[in-house]
Design a protein around this motif. Structure first.
Motif, PDB file in Angstrom:
ATOM      1  N   TYR A  58      -7.513 -35.710   3.245  1.00  0.00           N
ATOM      2  CA  TYR A  58      -6.322 -35.523   2.417  1.00  0.00           C
ATOM      3  C   TYR A  58      -5.234 -34.785   3.189  1.00  0.00           C
ATOM      4  O   TYR A  58      -4.064 -35.185   3.163  1.00  0.00           O
ATOM      5  N   TRP A  59      -5.615 -33.732   3.883  1.00  0.00           N
ATOM      6  CA  TRP A  59      -4.640 -32.953   4.657  1.00  0.00           C
ATOM      7  C   TRP A  59      -3.995 -33.819   5.739  1.00  0.00           C
ATOM      8  O   TRP A  59      -2.780 -33.799   5.916  1.00  0.00           O
ATOM      9  N   LEU A  60      -4.806 -34.591   6.457  1.00  0.00           N
ATOM     10  CA  LEU A  60      -4.276 -35.463   7.505  1.00  0.00           C
ATOM     11  C   LEU A  60      -3.368 -36.547   6.918  1.00  0.00           C
ATOM     12  O   LEU A  60      -2.327 -36.875   7.481  1.00  0.00           O
ATOM     13  N   TRP A  61      -3.770 -37.112   5.789  1.00  0.00           N
ATOM     14  CA  TRP A  61      -2.976 -38.157   5.152  1.00  0.00           C
ATOM     15  C   TRP A  61      -1.616 -37.613   4.708  1.00  0.00           C
ATOM     16  O   TRP A  61      -0.587 -38.252   4.937  1.00  0.00           O
ATOM     17  N   GLN A  62      -1.628 -36.441   4.074  1.00  0.00           N
ATOM     18  CA  GLN A  62      -0.368 -35.838   3.631  1.00  0.00           C
ATOM     19  C   GLN A  62       0.534 -35.536   4.825  1.00  0.00           C
ATOM     20  O   GLN A  62       1.742 -35.759   4.770  1.00  0.00           O
ATOM     21  N   ARG A  63      -0.036 -35.013   5.887  1.00  0.00           N
ATOM     22  CA  ARG A  63       0.727 -34.714   7.102  1.00  0.00           C
ATOM     23  C   ARG A  63       1.329 -35.982   7.689  1.00  0.00           C
ATOM     24  O   ARG A  63       2.496 -36.009   8.085  1.00  0.00           O
ATOM     25  N   ASP A  64       0.541 -37.055   7.717  1.00  0.00           N
ATOM     26  CA  ASP A  64       1.018 -38.331   8.242  1.00  0.00           C
ATOM     27  C   ASP A  64       2.141 -38.885   7.369  1.00  0.00           C
ATOM     28  O   ASP A  64       3.145 -39.383   7.889  1.00  0.00           O
ATOM     29  N   GLN A  65       1.996 -38.789   6.057  1.00  0.00           N
ATOM     30  CA  GLN A  65       3.025 -39.301   5.153  1.00  0.00           C
ATOM     31  C   GLN A  65       4.326 -38.514   5.279  1.00  0.00           C
ATOM     32  O   GLN A  65       5.418 -39.093   5.253  1.00  0.00           O
ATOM     33  N   ARG A  66       4.224 -37.190   5.410  1.00  0.00           N
ATOM     34  CA  ARG A  66       5.427 -36.376   5.597  1.00  0.00           C
ATOM     35  C   ARG A  66       6.129 -36.734   6.906  1.00  0.00           C
ATOM     36  O   ARG A  66       7.353 -36.827   6.962  1.00  0.00           O
ATOM     37  N   ALA A  67       5.358 -36.951   7.965  1.00  0.00           N
ATOM     38  CA  ALA A  67       5.945 -37.322   9.255  1.00  0.00           C
ATOM     39  C   ALA A  67       6.623 -38.683   9.173  1.00  0.00           C
ATOM     40  O   ALA A  67       7.719 -38.867   9.717  1.00  0.00           O
ATOM     41  N   ARG A  68       6.001 -39.619   8.481  1.00  0.00           N
ATOM     42  CA  ARG A  68       6.608 -40.941   8.323  1.00  0.00           C
ATOM     43  C   ARG A  68       7.889 -40.868   7.499  1.00  0.00           C
ATOM     44  O   ARG A  68       8.874 -41.545   7.807  1.00  0.00           O
ATOM     45  N   ALA A  69       7.880 -40.071   6.433  1.00  0.00           N
ATOM     46  CA  ALA A  69       9.069 -39.926   5.597  1.00  0.00           C
ATOM     47  C   ALA A  69      10.204 -39.278   6.389  1.00  0.00           C
ATOM     48  O   ALA A  69      11.359 -39.690   6.284  1.00  0.00           O
ATOM     49  N   ALA A  70       9.874 -38.273   7.190  1.00  0.00           N
ATOM     50  CA  ALA A  70      10.895 -37.608   8.007  1.00  0.00           C
ATOM     51  C   ALA A  70      11.465 -38.579   9.041  1.00  0.00           C
ATOM     52  O   ALA A  70      12.680 -38.607   9.275  1.00  0.00           O
ATOM     53  N   ALA A  71      10.611 -39.381   9.654  1.00  0.00           N
ATOM     54  CA  ALA A  71      11.070 -40.360  10.640  1.00  0.00           C
ATOM     55  C   ALA A  71      11.963 -41.411   9.986  1.00  0.00           C
ATOM     56  O   ALA A  71      12.978 -41.821  10.549  1.00  0.00           O
ATOM     57  N   ALA A  72      11.581 -41.827   8.778  1.00  0.00           N
ATOM     58  CA  ALA A  72      12.387 -42.821   8.072  1.00  0.00           C
ATOM     59  C   ALA A  72      13.740 -42.261   7.680  1.00  0.00           C
ATOM     60  O   ALA A  72      14.763 -42.945   7.786  1.00  0.00           O
ATOM     61  N   SER A  73      13.771 -41.002   7.248  1.00  0.00           N
ATOM     62  CA  SER A  73      15.071 -40.409   6.864  1.00  0.00           C
ATOM     63  C   SER A  73      15.956 -40.186   8.082  1.00  0.00           C
ATOM     64  O   SER A  73      17.169 -40.333   8.003  1.00  0.00           O
ATOM     65  N   ARG A  74      15.358 -39.836   9.221  1.00  0.00           N
ATOM     66  CA  ARG A  74      16.139 -39.686  10.453  1.00  0.00           C
ATOM     67  C   ARG A  74      16.712 -41.035  10.871  1.00  0.00           C
ATOM     68  O   ARG A  74      17.852 -41.134  11.319  1.00  0.00           O
ATOM     69  N   LYS A  75      15.913 -42.089  10.719  1.00  0.00           N
ATOM     70  CA  LYS A  75      16.352 -43.421  11.106  1.00  0.00           C
ATOM     71  C   LYS A  75      17.507 -43.872  10.211  1.00  0.00           C
ATOM     72  O   LYS A  75      18.486 -44.427  10.679  1.00  0.00           O
ATOM     73  N   GLU A  76      17.390 -43.618   8.907  1.00  0.00           N
ATOM     74  CA  GLU A  76      18.449 -43.998   7.968  1.00  0.00           C
ATOM     75  C   GLU A  76      19.715 -43.195   8.244  1.00  0.00           C
ATOM     76  O   GLU A  76      20.821 -43.731   8.187  1.00  0.00           O
ATOM     77  N   GLY A  77      19.569 -41.942   8.561  1.00  0.00           N
ATOM     78  CA  GLY A  77      20.715 -41.087   8.865  1.00  0.00           C
ATOM     79  C   GLY A  77      21.419 -41.486  10.139  1.00  0.00           C
ATOM     80  O   GLY A  77      22.629 -41.384  10.274  1.00  0.00           O
ATOM     81  N   GLY A  78      20.680 -41.989  11.098  1.00  0.00           N
ATOM     82  CA  GLY A  78      21.240 -42.380  12.386  1.00  0.00           C
ATOM     83  C   GLY A  78      21.990 -43.702  12.316  1.00  0.00           C
ATOM     84  O   GLY A  78      22.840 -43.993  13.132  1.00  0.00           O
ATOM     85  N   ASP A  79      21.656 -44.540  11.312  1.00  0.00           N
ATOM     86  CA  ASP A  79      22.305 -45.843  11.188  1.00  0.00           C
ATOM     87  C   ASP A  79      23.678 -45.757  10.558  1.00  0.00           C
ATOM     88  O   ASP A  79      24.425 -46.720  10.578  1.00  0.00           O
ATOM     89  N   LEU A  80      24.022 -44.622   9.976  1.00  0.00           N
ATOM     90  CA  LEU A  80      25.324 -44.506   9.299  1.00  0.00           C
ATOM     91  C   LEU A  80      26.403 -44.315  10.240  1.00  0.00           C
ATOM     92  O   LEU A  80      26.959 -44.282  11.046  1.00  0.00           O
TER      93      LEU A  80
END
Length: 80
Positions: A58-80
């Motif tokens: 559970y801890w690893l999964w949550q950590r992985d999901q947070r990292a993916r969400a952060a990467a996705a938000s950085r990617k969306e922010g960079g496309d603007l």
């Protein structure tokens, strides 16, 4: 996408099932622990081990999901 973290999560969740389904590995009386046959205390030990492995997964999964969400938000922010 299969990542090393997801493989570890899967192994943590599958290990207790494999251990409990392999009955011939623990279908015996000796060694006893506090007068309890191996068959019983081995299974009870896996209750504790399974809890720990599930917490780790559970801890690893949550950590992985947070990292993916952060990467996705950085990617969306960079496309603007």
């Amino acid at each position: 996408m299969v990542t090393p973290v997801r493989v570890v999560v899967a192994l943590c969740l599958i290990a207790p099932f494999i251990a409990m389904l392999w009955v011939s590995s623990y279908a015996r009386v000796e060694p006893t622990f506090a007068g309890m046959p191996f068959f019983y205390w081995y299974q009870m030990l896996w209750v504790v081990i399974s809890t720990g492995l599930t917490m780790i997964a559970y801890w690893l999964w949550q950590r992985d999901q947070r990292a993916r969400a952060a990467a996705a938000s950085r990617k969306e922010g960079g496309d603007l």
